[in-house]
Design an enzyme around this catalytic site. Structure first.
Site, short mmCIF file in Angstrom:
data_model
loop_
_atom_site.label_atom_id
_atom_site.label_comp_id
_atom_site.label_asym_id
_atom_site.label_seq_id
_atom_site.Cartn_x
_atom_site.Cartn_y
_atom_site.Cartn_z
N GLY A 79 11.62 1.97 2.60
CA GLY A 79 11.22 0.61 2.27
C GLY A 79 9.78 0.57 1.79
N SER A 80 9.03 -0.47 2.20
CA SER A 80 7.66 -0.65 1.71
C SER A 80 6.68 -0.86 2.86
CB SER A 80 7.59 -1.87 0.78
OG SER A 80 8.48 -1.72 -0.31
N VAL A 81 5.40 -0.55 2.60
CA VAL A 81 4.33 -0.77 3.58
C VAL A 81 3.31 -1.73 2.99
CG1 VAL A 81 2.55 0.30 5.01
CG2 VAL A 81 4.65 1.57 4.49
N ASP A 101 8.88 16.21 10.25
CA ASP A 101 8.56 15.83 8.86
C ASP A 101 7.05 15.86 8.61
OD1 ASP A 101 9.31 15.21 6.29
OD2 ASP A 101 9.51 13.06 6.63
N ILE A 138 0.81 -1.22 0.00
CA ILE A 138 0.00 0.00 0.00
C ILE A 138 0.85 1.27 0.00
CG2 ILE A 138 -2.02 -1.06 1.08
CD1 ILE A 138 -1.04 0.00 3.77
N GLY A 139 2.16 1.12 0.03
CA GLY A 139 3.01 2.30 0.02
C GLY A 139 4.47 1.94 -0.14
N GLU A 140 5.26 2.92 -0.60
CA GLU A 140 6.69 2.69 -0.79
C GLU A 140 7.42 4.01 -0.71
OE1 GLU A 140 9.63 -0.01 -3.58
OE2 GLU A 140 7.60 0.43 -4.25
N GLY A 141 8.60 4.00 -0.11
CA GLY A 141 9.39 5.22 -0.01
C GLY A 141 10.84 4.90 0.17
N GLY A 142 11.65 5.90 0.54
CA GLY A 142 13.07 5.69 0.73
C GLY A 142 13.38 4.73 1.86
#
Length: 395
Positions: free
Chosen positions: A59-61, A173, A53-57
């Protein structure tokens, strides 16, 4: 599944190895369940791409169903990221003992071999970045009433962190991608990997500058001094984004409309703030309230941090318990001015130079930008960490 008195109270399997750095750092952390990697593989169907359901610097969710039947958001940190270890530890320590309806709830974590995983309550409607600001890919209808609820909810969460938790917490943030929405569109502040604790006898924390460019308060980006007022600045940018329905930067627009904070100041001076309100509302909004919210956004983003209100004061203004004094609104820390501070005696950058700088940061991802200037960025997703820059001491 119940909470254990200490993070490491659960019986370990003999084959499971826990890095010693975690034992030392988290020996006193309570109220966090320790999950096994096997449990989380089962919960996510072996971390199936269907459940991502998500990805960023970081890692992943993934979404997953735990053994007790609860749905969870399972945040898997990248094993390659050295920065991820510190943020992982920080996030657990900061949020394990705080609970508020406008903050995500940490269920537990997994520390097994090289796996570092955080387990949160699952929020059905993703983030503001993907829904409200995501370019029309969401089916959610953000009415004016819903936007008001979100603005006030985020303010309540920040006021709790800043003023009720001891020691106080600076998030560092605050941005659209870190505001998640539950099934009722109640906002919850997430991602405490960059958070800092402020002891009672301190006004700020000097630290490596980290956060998302575009939401960063100028004095924090330049001097590396994080305060609650740097969160207030980020909240002000977010508040204006929610009212207008657009990201803080959009380089596809005409030059004088590309940077939202600059545009807001221009229209405030012309007494035309109403023109900023999201046109997708089709005029169905409270005009007086919308302009008040935009003015509060300007109060939050003033160049001088001492002039920015506290989150409890902002909350009173948002709910109409306190009037917004136009005489207290001064020019915000604008993008073009902010960039002027980076190189002493440098000429003011032209729009095409600013755009090129933005492109550079976006292409750099979350790499350190040591001894470099810090341009602002249009992305509400990318978080950048970098060293404090030299600045003109006369400022």
């Amino acid at each position: 599944m119940t909470c254990f008195p200490s993070l490491f109270c659960r019986k370990r399997h003999s084959s499971t190895r826990h890095p010693s750095e975690f034992d030392d750092e988290l020996s006193g952390v309570k109220n966090v369940i320790l999950f096994s990697y096997k449990e989380l593989r089962i919960a996510t169907d072996d971390f199936s791409p269907v459940n991502k359901i998500g990805e960023g610097g970081f890692g992943s969710v993934y979404k997953g169903r735990l053994r007790n039947g609860k749905m969870a958001a399972i945040k898997v940190l990248s094993s390659e990221s050295k920065q991820g270890v510190k943020e992982f530890l920080t996030e657990i320590k900061v949020i394990s003992d705080v609970e508020h309806e406008n903050l995500v709830k940490l269920y537990g974590c997994c520390i097994e071999d090289d796996h570092r995983i955080l387990i949160y309550n699952y929020l059905e409607n993703n983030s503001l970045a993907q829904t409200l600001l995501g370019g029309g890919h969401s089916s959610i209808q953000f009415s004016w009433r819903t936007r008001t609820k979100i603005c006030i909810g985020v303010a309540k969460g920040l006021a709790y962190l800043h003023e009720q938790v001891k020691p106080h917490i600076i998030h560092r943030d605050i941005k659209a991608s870190n505001i998640l929405l539950d099934k009722d569109l109640t906002p919850r502040i997430s991602d405490f990997g960059l958070a800092k604790l402020i002891p009672p006898n301190m006004t700020h924390v000097s630290t490596r500058v980290a956060g998302t460019i575009g939401y960063l308060a100028p004095e924090y980006a330049i001097r590396g001094q994080a305060t609650r007022k740097s969160d207030v600045y980020s909240y002000g940018v977010l508040l204006i984004e929610i009212v207008t329905g657009r990201c803080n930067t959009n380089t596809r627009l005409p030059v004088d409309e590309q940077y939202l904070l600059e545009r807001t100041w221009q229209l405030y001076e012309r007494k035309e703030l109403i023109l900023l309100v999201d046109t997708s509302l089709d005029g169905d909004f409270d005009a007086e309230q919308a302009c008040r919210f935009l003015k509060i956004g300007l109060l939050c983003t003033q160049d001088a941090l001492k002039l920015r209100p506290s989150m409890s004061t902002i909350l009173k203004m948002l709910t109409g318990q306190m009037e917004v004094d136009d005489n207290k609104i001064t020019k915000p820390g604008l993008i073009s001015d902010f960039m002027d501070l980076k190189v002493k005696n440098a000429p003011k950058p032209r729009p095409e130079q600013i755009n090129a700088a933005y492109d550079y940061v976006l292409s750099s991802g979350s790499q350190y930008l040591d001894n470099s200037t810090i341009p602002s960025t249009s992305s509400s997703q990318a978080t950048t960490t970098f060293t404090t820059v030299a600045y003109d001491q006369s400022i």
